[in-house]
Design an enzyme around this catalytic site. Structure first.
Site, PDB file in Angstrom:
ATOM      1  N   ARG A  54       0.650  -1.413  -0.158  1.00  0.00           N
ATOM      2  CA  ARG A  54      -0.200   0.376  -0.289  1.00  0.00           C
ATOM      3  C   ARG A  54       0.856   1.586  -0.666  1.00  0.00           C
ATOM      4  O   ARG A  54       0.639   2.429  -0.892  1.00  0.00           O
ATOM      5  CB  ARG A  54      -0.545  -0.047   1.148  1.00  0.00           C
ATOM      6  N   THR A  55       1.106   1.643   1.153  1.00  0.00           N
ATOM      7  CA  THR A  55       2.665   3.129   0.847  1.00  0.00           C
ATOM      8  C   THR A  55       3.058   2.958  -0.113  1.00  0.00           C
ATOM      9  O   THR A  55       3.564   4.115  -0.163  1.00  0.00           O
ATOM     10  CB  THR A  55       2.945   2.490   2.574  1.00  0.00           C
ATOM     11  N   ARG A 104      11.060   3.276   4.423  1.00  0.00           N
ATOM     12  CA  ARG A 104      10.545   2.321   4.934  1.00  0.00           C
ATOM     13  C   ARG A 104      11.334   1.445   5.351  1.00  0.00           C
ATOM     14  O   ARG A 104      12.761   1.236   4.634  1.00  0.00           O
ATOM     15  CB  ARG A 104       9.317   1.618   4.700  1.00  0.00           C
ATOM     16  N   HIS A 132       4.008   6.926  11.593  1.00  0.00           N
ATOM     17  CA  HIS A 132       4.341   6.242   9.946  1.00  0.00           C
ATOM     18  C   HIS A 132       3.532   7.916   9.470  1.00  0.00           C
ATOM     19  O   HIS A 132       2.009   7.823   9.647  1.00  0.00           O
ATOM     20  CB  HIS A 132       3.939   5.301   9.648  1.00  0.00           C
TER      21      HIS A 132
END
Lengths: 308, 141
Positions: A54-55, A104, A132
């Protein structure tokens, strides 16, 4: 001035600066074509030392929708980290190739070190169980878009409130707005850490209650933020198995909820929101992912100092 | 009663929390000094009940911020001609660098080489610090 800045901690930006990003994201939602080429010639590097769909895809889609290009890697195995290269050296190198990067990393504080050594803006895309910040921006844009404001709410957080970094960040972020009340729903073992209660809620005299049943507080909520009990945050598998099904939201539990309440979730979910809830008009968690892309578009533009 | 000669010219670190004298001795590497050093443990104290005391013959450079981190209640007295000429009450420093390491196994400092281990004071009343990278708590006490 956001140009050239890093985003490591959700509190790095003032409420006014966050408002600037949300405002721009709103404009992009209204007229995406207007922004389709604003980042032409710019490159975003996605440095993902840990798997994420997703990110990473949200960052990449955001940059592509702005007309920019994307490079990067999606696991530590695909980078020189496997050869023992430090975060500092990796980012010094990437600074020569790209104009902005999103990182990340499984280790907490890695993006902060990257920011110390980087010549380009670094966006923290999640560092272990720590921060986050773009999820927080996503949550704020979702709330503002669907509820029309960021103040005067009773917000319920449910599930893993101990390890849930999105919960901690959103509590901190919302605590800067007027008249926010929190209802914290979790089993004893997964309650919000004391430092959040002491340093944020008590210090700012913000109303909050801790309960262990979702049903009884449901009618009071304007926003319900569900979370997943994450296996990777536990050292002990037995604890994970015992607690993973603690709170599951289904249509029965929603019977007493307000008609205009919104249900949020950072996703991915496992089973904490029953699929029957997906078609309820209050379910906002898939819309949330779309807002996530738009807010990243706004953020990239602001950090690059790009305007139409 | 144990008798340790008074210092003519030197440093007396007083009001050390009982039991912490040896830690300060080791941290300041006082074993490497050629001059006379005395650690006196469990001295009766009206204020503290018991305290430790370190007497150093001769003036040496002491990092007062680090010493304040180890024991903010201690005092450092500079003695000349047998008299105290300055008395410094210590306090918790706002930041400490490369004094203690972050104990969080998930912190980037556990794997990244040549990174300074840095903590910032987060709660002066509790004497608690946070790692600037991962925000893990470290209590000075």
């Amino acid at each position: 001035m956001l140009k050239g800045r890093h985003l490591i901690d959700p509190m790095d930006f003032s409420p006014e600066e966050i408002d600037e990003i949300l405002q721009l994201s709103d404009e992009i939602i209204k007229n995406p074509r207007l922004y389709a080429d604003v980042c032409k010639g710019y490159i975003l590097a996605t440095l993902f030392f840990e798997p994420s769909t997703r990110t990473r895809l949200s960052f990449e889609a955001a940059m592509l929708r702005l007309g920019g290009s994307v490079t990067g890697f999606s696991s530590a195995d695909a980078s020189s980290a496997v050869k023992g290269e430090s975060v500092a050296d990796t980012v010094k190198t990437i600074s020569n190739y790209a104009d902005i990067c999103a990182m990340r990393h499984p280790k907490e504080g890695a993006p902060k070190i990257a920011a110390m050594y980087s010549d380009i803006p670094v966006i923290n895309g999640g560092d272990g169980g720590h921060h986050h910040p773009t999820q927080t921006l996503t949550d704020l844009l979702t709330i503002r878009s669907l509820k029309g404001r960021l103040s005067n709410f009773t917000v319920g957080f449910c599930g893993d409130l101990k390890f849930g970094r999105t919960v901690h960040s959103l509590i901190k972020a919302l605590s800067r707005y007027e008249n926010i009340k929190f209802v914290l729903v979790s089993p004893e073992e997964l309650r919000v850490p004391d430092y959040i209660k002491d340093e944020v809620l008590t210090k700012k005299r913000i109303d909050f209650v801790e309960v262990d049943k979702l049903e009884e507080i449901m009618p009071a909520l304007d926003i319900l933020y569900m979370t997943r009990v994450q296996k990777e945050r536990f050292f002990n598998e037995e604890d994970y198995i015992r607690l993973k099904d603690s709170f599951i939201l289904d249509l029965n539990k929603l019977e007493n909820a307000k008609d205009d309440m919104i249900i949020m979730h950072p996703l991915p979910r496992v089973n904490e929101i029953s699929m029957e809830v997906d078609s309820d008009r209050r379910a906002a968690y898939f819309k949330q992912t779309k807002y996530g892309m738009y807010v990243r578009m706004g953020l990239i533009m602001k950090l690059l100092g790009v305007e139409i | 009663m144990l008798n340790v000669d008074s210092v003519e010219k030197g440093i007396v670190i007083d009001h050390i929390k009982a039991g912490r004298g040896m830690y300060i001795y080791n941290y300041l590497k006082l074993d490497e000094l050629e001059s006379c050093v005395a650690i006196i443990k469990n001295v009766k104290s009206e204020k503290q009940g018991r305290k430790d005391l370190i007497k150093i013959d001769g003036i040496i450079d002491i990092n007062l911020e680090v010493l304040g981190f180890i024991d903010p209640n201690a005092t450092v007295n500079i003695v000349e001609d047998g008299k105290i000429i300055t008395k410094t009450k210590l306090k918790l420093p706002n930041r400490v660098v490369d004094v203690v390491k972050c104990k969080n196994p998930r912190c980037i400092t556990s794997v990244e080489n040549e990174i300074k281990h840095e903590f910032r004071l987060s709660d002066i009343e509790k004497g608690s610090y946070r790692c600037v990278y991962c925000d893990s708590m470290y209590s000075a006490s």
